[in-house]
Write a protein that holds these residues in place. Structure first.
Motif, short mmCIF file in Angstrom:
data_model
loop_
_atom_site.label_atom_id
_atom_site.label_comp_id
_atom_site.label_asym_id
_atom_site.label_seq_id
_atom_site.Cartn_x
_atom_site.Cartn_y
_atom_site.Cartn_z
N GLY A 138 0.82 -1.21 0.00
CA GLY A 138 0.00 0.00 0.00
C GLY A 138 0.85 1.26 0.00
N ARG A 139 0.19 2.39 -0.10
CA ARG A 139 0.86 3.70 -0.08
C ARG A 139 0.42 4.47 1.16
NH1 ARG A 139 3.40 6.02 -4.24
NH2 ARG A 139 3.52 4.85 -6.19
N PRO A 140 1.10 5.59 1.45
CA PRO A 140 0.58 6.46 2.51
C PRO A 140 -0.88 6.80 2.22
CG PRO A 140 2.78 7.16 1.90
CD PRO A 140 2.39 6.08 0.93
N GLY A 141 -1.69 6.79 3.26
CA GLY A 141 -3.15 6.92 3.10
C GLY A 141 -3.81 5.61 3.46
N ASN A 142 -2.99 4.54 3.52
CA ASN A 142 -3.48 3.23 3.91
C ASN A 142 -3.59 3.17 5.44
OD1 ASN A 142 -3.77 0.27 3.92
ND2 ASN A 142 -1.67 0.27 4.65
N GLY A 143 -4.72 2.64 5.93
CA GLY A 143 -4.90 2.49 7.39
C GLY A 143 -4.84 3.84 8.09
N VAL A 145 -2.20 5.75 8.25
CA VAL A 145 -1.10 6.56 7.71
C VAL A 145 -1.67 7.71 6.87
CG1 VAL A 145 1.02 6.55 6.32
CG2 VAL A 145 0.38 4.52 7.64
N HIS A 146 -1.26 8.93 7.21
CA HIS A 146 -1.75 10.12 6.50
C HIS A 146 -1.30 10.10 5.04
CE1 HIS A 146 -2.37 14.35 5.47
NE2 HIS A 146 -3.22 14.38 6.49
N PRO A 147 -2.18 10.51 4.11
CA PRO A 147 -1.81 10.50 2.67
C PRO A 147 -0.56 11.32 2.35
CG PRO A 147 -4.16 10.90 2.96
CD PRO A 147 -3.56 10.92 4.32
N ASP A 148 -0.27 12.35 3.16
CA ASP A 148 0.89 13.20 2.89
C ASP A 148 2.18 12.68 3.54
OD1 ASP A 148 -0.71 14.93 1.45
OD2 ASP A 148 -1.17 16.18 3.19
N PRO A 150 5.60 11.00 3.93
CA PRO A 150 6.60 10.74 2.88
C PRO A 150 6.74 9.25 2.56
CG PRO A 150 7.47 12.23 4.56
CD PRO A 150 6.18 11.70 5.09
N VAL A 151 6.78 8.95 1.26
CA VAL A 151 6.85 7.56 0.80
C VAL A 151 8.11 6.85 1.31
CG1 VAL A 151 7.12 6.09 -1.26
CG2 VAL A 151 5.36 7.85 -1.20
N ASP A 152 9.26 7.57 1.29
CA ASP A 152 10.50 6.92 1.72
C ASP A 152 10.44 6.51 3.20
OD1 ASP A 152 10.52 9.63 2.42
OD2 ASP A 152 12.70 9.81 2.30
N LYS A 153 9.78 7.34 4.01
CA LYS A 153 9.63 6.98 5.43
C LYS A 153 8.60 5.86 5.60
CE LYS A 153 11.13 11.30 7.53
NZ LYS A 153 10.74 12.51 8.26
N TYR A 154 7.59 5.85 4.73
CA TYR A 154 6.56 4.81 4.80
C TYR A 154 7.15 3.42 4.53
CZ TYR A 154 2.38 2.11 3.57
OH TYR A 154 1.41 1.14 3.51
N VAL A 155 7.94 3.30 3.46
CA VAL A 155 8.49 1.99 3.11
C VAL A 155 9.51 1.52 4.16
CG1 VAL A 155 8.08 2.21 0.63
CG2 VAL A 155 10.32 2.83 1.55
N LEU A 156 10.15 2.49 4.83
CA LEU A 156 11.13 2.13 5.86
C LEU A 156 10.51 2.08 7.26
CD1 LEU A 156 14.26 4.14 4.61
CD2 LEU A 156 13.80 1.69 4.37
N GLY A 157 9.17 2.19 7.30
CA GLY A 157 8.45 2.02 8.57
C GLY A 157 8.12 0.56 8.78
N ASN A 158 7.89 0.18 10.03
CA ASN A 158 7.57 -1.21 10.36
C ASN A 158 6.14 -1.56 9.94
OD1 ASN A 158 10.07 -1.62 11.45
ND2 ASN A 158 9.41 -1.53 13.57
N PHE A 159 5.94 -2.82 9.59
CA PHE A 159 4.60 -3.33 9.35
C PHE A 159 3.76 -3.16 10.63
CE2 PHE A 159 6.60 -6.02 6.00
CZ PHE A 159 5.69 -5.78 4.98
#
Length: 197
Positions: A138-143, A145-148, A150-159
């Motif tokens: 998924g992308r930011p905005g999922n669950g 996680v705010h849509p804004d 940052p994608v790089d922080k999202y992918v490096l965040g824990n499940f």
């Protein structure tokens, strides 16, 4: 008939700080395959952790590059060339931002879709025509996680616990689909894996 060498690569970043992150889902799957197939311990070779094992008359090499995601091709290319692997004998497991968390897709070839690990592999191998097992994160905005965000922080965040639960519920399917792939039954593998929503 000569044995074929299959390579299954899980993409991710090395180090404890990246262990539970979404970007490391490829490592998760390769670790689970090693556990299920009673593989010996991973060894370090050619800038990767690797373990080789016989599987139904073929030899399978499980690989986790240690070069960090953006340089994955450096490690994988060495195995690919040494074992004289063809694109049909290479399966790369990686995260995909454009699919919902837990969605799975087995495809052959295609573009990198902005994924730097795949981009590095294509550059190193000189072809995009290898198999990819894409796992949706998924992308930011999922669950929550705010849509804004940052994608790089999202992918490096824990499940999240929920995402991890969905992922782990798919392990039987991953194993079954990859087993079919190794038997040369790619269409069946695709039917099984790509039907999971």
């Amino acid at each position: 008939m000569e044995k074929q060498d299959f390579i299954i690569v899980g993409l991710g970043n090395p180090g404890a700080q990246y262990q539970g992150t979404r970007h490391n889902v490829g490592f998760f799957v390769v670790d689970e395959l090693a556990r299920r197939w009673n593989a010996s311990d991973f060894l370090e070779k050619w800038q990767a952790q690797c373990v080789s094992l016989p599987m139904g008359g073929e030899k399978v090499h499980l690989i986790k590059p240690l070069t960090f995601m953006n340089r994955s091709g450096r490690a994988v290319g060495q195995f690919y060339r040494f074992y004289k692997t063809t694109p049909d004998q290479l399966l790369v497991v990686h995260d995909d931002l454009d699919m919902a968390p837990g969605r799975i897709k087995l495809v052959k070839g295609g573009g990198a879709g902005g994924h730097n690990g795949i981009k590095s592999l294509v550059e190193s191998l000189g072809t995009p025509e290898f198999y990819r097992l894409k796992i949706g994160i998924g992308r930011p905005g999922n669950g929550d996680v705010h849509p804004d965000f940052p994608v790089d922080k999202y992918v490096l965040g824990n499940f999240t616990d929920g995402e991890l639960e969905v992922l782990q519920s798919r392990y039987d399917s991953f194993a079954a689909g990859i087993h079919l792939f190794l038997q040369g039954q790619v269409a069946k593998a695709m039917n099984l894996l790509n039907s999971l929503k």
